[in-house]
Motif scaffolding. Structure first.
Motif, PDB file in Angstrom:
ATOM      1  N   MET A 160      29.280  32.363  22.843  1.00 31.06           N
ATOM      2  CA  MET A 160      29.714  31.398  21.829  1.00 31.06           C
ATOM      3  C   MET A 160      29.315  31.848  20.436  1.00 31.06           C
ATOM      4  N   PRO A 163      30.941  27.866  14.403  1.00 31.20           N
ATOM      5  CA  PRO A 163      32.328  27.494  14.127  1.00 31.20           C
ATOM      6  C   PRO A 163      33.068  28.483  13.223  1.00 31.20           C
ATOM      7  N   LYS A 167      35.860  25.091  14.258  1.00 30.07           N
ATOM      8  CA  LYS A 167      35.589  24.890  15.679  1.00 30.07           C
ATOM      9  C   LYS A 167      34.725  26.040  16.218  1.00 30.07           C
ATOM     10  N   ARG A 169      33.700  28.998  18.445  1.00 29.30           N
ATOM     11  CA  ARG A 169      34.540  30.021  19.060  1.00 29.30           C
ATOM     12  C   ARG A 169      33.910  30.466  20.375  1.00 29.30           C
ATOM     13  N   ASN A 185      41.295  27.686  20.925  1.00 29.05           N
ATOM     14  CA  ASN A 185      40.387  26.611  20.513  1.00 29.05           C
ATOM     15  C   ASN A 185      41.020  25.227  20.571  1.00 29.05           C
ATOM     16  N   THR A 186      42.185  25.122  21.220  1.00 27.99           N
ATOM     17  CA  THR A 186      42.873  23.832  21.251  1.00 27.99           C
ATOM     18  C   THR A 186      42.076  22.773  22.007  1.00 27.99           C
ATOM     19  N   MET A 188      38.757  22.572  22.026  1.00 31.69           N
ATOM     20  CA  MET A 188      37.440  22.447  21.419  1.00 31.69           C
ATOM     21  C   MET A 188      37.461  21.368  20.336  1.00 31.69           C
ATOM     22  N   TRP A 235      36.566  20.928  26.066  1.00 34.75           N
ATOM     23  CA  TRP A 235      35.195  20.493  25.834  1.00 34.75           C
ATOM     24  C   TRP A 235      35.144  19.025  25.413  1.00 34.75           C
TER      25      TRP A 235
END
Length: 364
Positions: A160, A163, A167, A169, A185-186, A188, A235
């Motif tokens: 990870m 952001p 967001k 990554r 990232n849709t 997240m 998430w």
């Protein structure tokens, strides 16, 4: 500033020597299920890493005999004899890098993460005990800063970054860290203003089981834990009671003994600041977090469940080690030595590591 905050994490220097040995011997409150066959109570026993100039925030325990360390100056060490000796197996040409996380599969295979902005964030893998390494990822986005990595099994893992474009990554691998790809990232949620992860112990991203993974945050108005049940594709975010509201505050480390029961520790890493209520627990996979009734005694950057126990865990930080015997409801300090990270294995091997080359194994 973001990079300086991570690479410049400070902590109180704890003297090594007689006082430290006495403190380690004071680890007398480990629960009965963790006692050795002869009835002795486990305690931290310092091992000589031979690298007093290195700070080890990356730690991966394989067994009581085998463990990997990763730290500053591009240093990676490995022991296969319980810490009696350590072999320097650092990747060549990495002296300027800071390794903050390492995940091993056994005595020969490991993946290590270097942190920093831009190309300072890299991933290396070895299949021969560190004799040779392959660089499998180098960050080319100046806005990304990778903090932690975790593996679900020998093939599937995630890393990870703080952001990017609002967001967090996520990198994904399905071949044991030999190659990586950025996940969409849709799924997240948007990051809070100032929110980021802490590369303090390699425990800001942790997994349990084949698909569940959790991400710890700080630096924003609220300290949160994000959870994914599909290996990082989607998430959900939950607030924790751990204090936030400052770039130095938040959740620094997580540990889950299964997909439901987890612990979070953190606080304020500045040594001149107090860290009240720096521990929390969950019993529902991180959907809700409850503060500890008796919290850890100050900032803590690492946490691990003790082997073969459903209720006992250790939390470590620059000012000591705390023990819980009731699943994180109450904690008490059992050692005052300085450690940044802690890791335990199913065979009973627990290790801790930190500043000035410090490394210890739980003995007894």
């Amino acid at each position: 500033m973001r990079g300086k905050r991570r690479t410049g994490l400070t902590s109180r220097t704890i003297a090594v020597g007689v006082a430290c040995a006495a403190a380690l011997a004071a680890l007398t409150a480990v629960p009965a299920e963790a006692h050795g066959p002869d009835g002795r109570t486990p305690h931290w026993e310092l091992k000589d890493s031979g690298n007093p100039e290195v700070r080890f925030r990356g730690l991966s325990a394989v067994s009581r005999d085998t463990a990997w360390l990763a730290g500053t100056q591009g240093t990676v060490l490995r022991t296969t004899d319980g810490g009696a000796s350590w072999r320097n197996v650092s990747p060549p040409g990495t002296a300027e890098l800071q390794f903050r996380d390492i995940e091993s599969f056994d005595a020969r295979r490991a993946v290590v993460l270097a942190i920093g902005e831009g190309e300072a964030s890299r991933v290396y893998r070895t299949d021969d005990g560190g004799a040779t390494w392959t660089e499998s990822f180098r960050n080319t986005d100046a806005k990304a800063f990778y903090d932690c990595l975790t593996f679900f099994d020998r093939r599937h893992g995630l890393a990870m970054s703080d952001p990017v474009d609002g967001k967090f990554r996520i990198l994904s691998t399905s071949d044991g860290g030999r190659s990586w790809k950025v996940l969409p990232n849709t799924g997240m949620p948007a990051a809070l203003d100032g929110e980021a992860g802490f590369a303090a112990s390699g425990q800001c991203l942790v997994s349990s089981g084949p698909r569940d993974v959790w991400l710890a945050t700080g630096g924003a108005a609220r300290a949160r834990v994000l959870h994914s049940a599909d290996r990082g594709l989607t998430w959900t975010a939950s607030d924790t009671p751990i204090p936030a509201g400052d770039p130095a505050k938040g959740v620094f480390a997580l540990a889950f003994r299964d997909r439901a029961h987890g612990l979070a520790v953190g606080g304020d890493y500045r040594p001149d600041q107090s860290s009240p209520q720096a521990a929390a627990r969950t019993g529902d996979g991180g959907a809700a977090w409850r503060p500890a009734a008796v919290p850890v005694n100050g900032y803590r950057s690492g946490v691990a469940w003790l082997p073969h126990s459903r209720t006992a865990a250790l939390a470590v930080g620059p000012t000591g080690t705390d023990l819980t015997r009731d699943g994180g409801r109450t904690w008490r300090t059992v050692d005052t030595g300085s450690y940044d990270t802690v890791d335990c294995t199913v065979d009973g091997g627990c290790w801790a590591a930190g500043e000035k080359g410090r490394v210890a194994r739980l003995e007894g």
